[in-house]
Design an enzyme around this catalytic site. Structure first.
Site, PDB file in Angstrom:
ATOM      1  N   ASP A   1      -3.601   6.101  -3.017  1.00 54.91           N
ATOM      2  CA  ASP A   1      -2.378   5.541  -2.423  1.00 54.91           C
ATOM      3  C   ASP A   1      -1.762   4.482  -3.332  1.00 54.91           C
ATOM      4  OD1 ASP A   1      -4.243   3.552  -2.087  1.00 54.91           O
ATOM      5  OD2 ASP A   1      -3.418   2.892  -0.168  1.00 54.91           O
TER       6      ASP A   1
ATOM      7  N   SER B   1       0.797  -1.216   0.000  1.00 58.36           N
ATOM      8  CA  SER B   1       0.000   0.000   0.000  1.00 58.36           C
ATOM      9  C   SER B   1       0.838   1.278   0.000  1.00 58.36           C
ATOM     10  CB  SER B   1      -0.969  -0.033   1.172  1.00 58.36           C
ATOM     11  OG  SER B   1      -1.894   1.004   1.042  1.00 58.36           O
ATOM     12  N   HIS B   2       0.693   2.064   1.069  1.00 61.14           N
ATOM     13  CA  HIS B   2       1.355   3.371   1.093  1.00 61.14           C
ATOM     14  C   HIS B   2       2.831   3.285   1.450  1.00 61.14           C
ATOM     15  CE1 HIS B   2      -0.078   2.264   5.042  1.00 61.14           C
ATOM     16  NE2 HIS B   2       0.897   3.001   5.564  1.00 61.14           N
TER      17      HIS B   2
ATOM     18  N   ASP C   1      -1.823   1.221  -3.639  1.00 58.01           N
ATOM     19  CA  ASP C   1      -2.612   0.148  -4.249  1.00 58.01           C
ATOM     20  C   ASP C   1      -4.027   0.587  -4.620  1.00 58.01           C
ATOM     21  OD1 ASP C   1      -3.187   0.395  -1.520  1.00 58.01           O
ATOM     22  OD2 ASP C   1      -3.835  -1.684  -1.356  1.00 58.01           O
TER      23      ASP C   1
ATOM     24  N   LYS D   1     -11.623  -1.259   0.471  1.00 56.72           N
ATOM     25  CA  LYS D   1     -11.828   0.165   0.320  1.00 56.72           C
ATOM     26  C   LYS D   1     -11.452   0.535  -1.107  1.00 56.72           C
ATOM     27  CE  LYS D   1      -7.577   1.064   3.017  1.00 56.72           C
ATOM     28  NZ  LYS D   1      -7.276  -0.235   3.611  1.00 56.72           N
TER      29      LYS D   1
ATOM     30  N   ASP E   1      -6.559   1.882  -2.949  1.00 55.04           N
ATOM     31  CA  ASP E   1      -7.749   1.682  -2.125  1.00 55.04           C
ATOM     32  C   ASP E   1      -8.089   2.888  -1.247  1.00 55.04           C
ATOM     33  OD1 ASP E   1      -5.652   1.282  -0.393  1.00 55.04           O
ATOM     34  OD2 ASP E   1      -6.295  -0.699   0.310  1.00 55.04           O
ATOM     35  N   ARG E   2      -7.219   3.879  -1.218  1.00 57.96           N
ATOM     36  CA  ARG E   2      -7.536   5.043  -0.389  1.00 57.96           C
ATOM     37  C   ARG E   2      -7.712   6.289  -1.230  1.00 57.96           C
ATOM     38  NH1 ARG E   2      -4.057   5.117   4.899  1.00 57.96           N
ATOM     39  NH2 ARG E   2      -3.091   3.067   4.731  1.00 57.96           N
TER      40      ARG E   2
HETATM   41  C1  VG1 Z   1      -3.313   1.535   8.448  1.00 63.70           C
HETATM   42  C2  VG1 Z   1      -4.581   2.339   8.692  1.00 63.70           C
HETATM   43  C3  VG1 Z   1      -5.807   1.451   8.584  1.00 63.70           C
HETATM   44  C4  VG1 Z   1      -5.798   0.761   7.213  1.00 63.70           C
HETATM   45  C5  VG1 Z   1      -4.499   0.013   7.018  1.00 63.70           C
HETATM   46  C6  VG1 Z   1      -4.380  -0.625   5.661  1.00 63.70           C
HETATM   47  O1  VG1 Z   1      -3.198   0.534   9.435  1.00 63.70           O
HETATM   48  O2  VG1 Z   1      -4.536   2.946   9.958  1.00 63.70           O
HETATM   49  O3  VG1 Z   1      -6.956   2.214   8.767  1.00 63.70           O
HETATM   50  O4  VG1 Z   1      -6.869  -0.142   7.104  1.00 63.70           O
HETATM   51  O5  VG1 Z   1      -3.393   0.915   7.169  1.00 63.70           O
HETATM   52  O6  VG1 Z   1      -4.580   0.303   4.642  1.00 63.70           O
HETATM   53  P1  VG1 Z   1      -2.234   0.664  10.717  1.00 63.70           P
HETATM   54  O7  VG1 Z   1      -2.317  -0.662  11.407  1.00 63.70           O
HETATM   55  O8  VG1 Z   1      -0.878   1.002  10.185  1.00 63.70           O
HETATM   56  O9  VG1 Z   1      -2.799   1.788  11.514  1.00 63.70           O
HETATM   57  V1  VG1 Z   1      -3.711   0.164   3.213  1.00 63.70           V
HETATM   58  O10 VG1 Z   1      -4.230   1.334   2.212  1.00 63.70           O
HETATM   59  O11 VG1 Z   1      -2.195   0.122   3.777  1.00 63.70           O
HETATM   60  O12 VG1 Z   1      -4.101  -1.435   2.648  1.00 63.70           O
HETATM   61 CO    CO Z   2      -3.819   0.982   0.376  1.00 69.08          CO
END
Ligand code: VG1
Ligand code: CO
Length: 544
Positions: free
Chosen positions: A279, A114-115, A281, A378, A283-284
């Protein structure tokens, strides 16, 4: 039939999936047998893979293609009979979810961190989604973790690397492999939900220029096809639209800090009426008006309040949901609509059961994630199209937001991230909070009195499963709230996340700067958790 090769291996420790799959440095992932162990463990948990089907794709980051080649070989070795793979190995997370559902596969493997930054020295990630298209539940990820600790061998086949660039079908042994267009099924799904003619009319008006920042991550091809090609937004509306395997050296986290170029484009005497970023992937989302920022908790509440203008939701919503740290702005709208509002732990895996049971249609998190039952992830572009549909109907985003606050009051919200904190110290901070929780009520911290405090525990209303220790919540007697939890997506040290919110109904106080509106609860939080004492930090690295 190609006979599989059995490779002996030894277990790896540390392959425990976090909030969203397993994330590690590329260096670790590319160690001999590391990826293979996790994949075989996943296949063992799926069980009896003979004749089963999988969707495979990722966010295009470094190591994406190599990992896909490994997965193809292991899937064939384990007896899968059908693989659906995005061209060039590209699939956004919501597009993968869409494909699993549309083609009724037994699940999917999404390669993404992801990010988190990408590149040879950065992160890689892998996530297993089930046949409903959603992230595997905790019981499944726990079972996978158990497997990773006892695995002794994995199955693979010895074949040449597959051409991922050319759309088409190849049969290898008993397995049919489809390389498909990464975008078209997803784009079609979006067109079935939103009022495309209305949005197109709005975007083709030269008074309504927009900007979408794909941040060199996976959403570029999706945004170009949908916003520019199908809806007629001016060419160049999508910036940083070519996925790069290091995301151009950036950090594709759609927030005010990391989406700098977009924020600049929307500021000052900008003519743009709408801006958005996604982001790694896809999803955000972050959405912006002209010189105007909407926080994700408000965005979720505002979309729900205006869902009746979107063709896909005009029949009404079964219910809504938010993750626990997300502000309670959504609850107020749900109450007005007379529908249920569920509160789940952080992470998308908790929403799937509610959707599958038909209890909930739209949901979101404070971390810029919003989505609905159209998929089980998402969905960044979905949220962007939702906003465009609402704006095409009602006009200016800032006005929509201000009217919303006048109607429902405003939930000021902020999250402070203390990154790369010593993991032991962060653990101690949380342990200290847990140990002293029961003594907080009636105590005063920096002027605020605690009303109640707990460690959030969730009982899934559908399957009864319990997820404990999901974050410390402290509620103060002025209605404000602070939450402490450690991130489950990082790969180095620990990240302490502190979430603050407070509610304001006074029409004269709806335009405050959030850090200002929240200053009392921010000060109280420092005192409650002894943040300086444990982490030696007073200022967060990222404020959203
Ligand atoms: C973070 C965010 C959470 C989100 C997760 C995955 O997790 O706070 O809300 O669902 O990333 O999103 P954490 O455990 O680091 O707080 V993504 O876009 O990375 O799949
Ligand atoms: Co993501």
């Amino acid at each position: 039939m190609i006979s599989p090769t059995t490779v002996s291996t030894q277990a790896f420790s540390g392959q425990k999936p976090g909030t969203s799959g397993l994330r590690k440095k590329v260096k670790e992932f590319s160690e001999p047998h590391y990826l293979e162990n996790f994949i075989q463990s996943t296949f063992n948990v799926i069980g009896n893979c003979l004749g089963k089907s999988l969707v495979v794709g990722g966010d295009g980051r470094y190591y994406n293609r190599e990992a896909i080649q490994t997965i193809i070989k292991m899937a064939i070795g384990n007896g899968f009979s059908q693989l659906i793979i995005g061209q060039k190995g590209i699939l956004s997370t919501p597009a993968a979810s869409c494909l699993i559902r549309k083609h009724n596969t037994d699940g999917g493997i999404i390669l993404s961190a992801s990010h988190n930054p990408a590149g040879p020295e950065e992160d890689f990630g892998i996530k297993y989604n089930g046949s409903n298209g959603g992230p595997a539940s905790e019981s499944v990820t726990d079972a996978i973790y158990q497997q990773t600790m006892s695995l002794t061998e994995y199955l693979t086949v010895d074949i040449d690397a597959l051409d991922l660039n050319t759309i088409g079908e190849t049969v290898v042994g008993d397995c049919r492999i489809h390389i498909i267009d990464s975008v078209s099924d997803y784009a079609q799904l979006m067109a079935s939900i939103f009022d495309f003619p209305k949005i197109a009319q709005y975007l083709q008006d030269s008074d309504h220029p927009i900007c979408f920042d794909a941040m060199h991550a996976v959403t570029g091809p999706y945004a170009v096809e949908i916003l520019e090609n199908r809806l007629g937004a001016a060419q160049g509306s999508v910036i940083n639209g070519i996925p790069l395997d290091d995301f151009g050296g950036g950090h594709p986290d759609p927030n005010l800090v990391h989406a700098k170029e977009l924020v600049q484009n929307m500021s000052g005497d900008s003519a743009l009426v709408f801006g958005a970023a996604s982001d790694g992937d896809g999803d955000r989302n972050m959405v912006l008006g002209n010189n105007f920022y909407v926080n994700p908790c408000d965005s979720l509440a505002m979309l729900v309040a205006n869902a009746h203008v979107v063709p896909g939701y005009k029949e009404g919503l079964a219910g809504v949901a938010r993750s626990m740290p997300t502000s309670r702005a959504l609850d107020r709208v749900a109450q007005a609509l007379g529908i249920d509002c569920y509160e789940t732990p952080t992470g998308w895996k908790f929403f799937g059961n509610l959707m599958d049971a038909g209890k909930m249609t739209i949901c979101g998190e404070e971390s810029f994630g919003t989505g609905s039952s159209h998929v089980r992830e998402k969905d960044g572009l979905w949220a962007v199209l939702f906003w465009l549909n609402v704006i095409a109907e009602y006009g200016d985003m800032e006005q929509i937001a201000k009217n919303h606050w006048l109607t429902y009051g405003r939930d000021y919200f902020s999250r402070h991230d203390f990154e790369n904190v010593d993991a032991t110290q962060a653990g101690k901070l949380m342990a200290d909070l847990r140990a002293n929780l029961h003594e907080f009520p009636r105590q005063r911290f920096a002027g605020l009195i605690v009303e109640r405090a707990d460690d959030f525990e969730y009982t899934d209303p559908i399957d009864g499963s319990v997820s404990a220790n999901q974050g410390i919540r402290v509620f103060f007697d002025n209605g404000s709230r602070v939450i402490f939890r450690l991130s489950g997506t990082g790969t180095v040290g620990a990240t302490l996340r502190i979430y603050y919110d407070c509610y304001e109904q006074d029409a004269d106080k709806l335009d405050l700067e959030p850090q200002q509106a929240l200053r009392e609860v921010i000060a109280a939080a420092q005192a409650v958790a002894k943040v300086k004492y444990y982490t030696d930090r007073t200022e967060p690295d990222v404020i959203t």
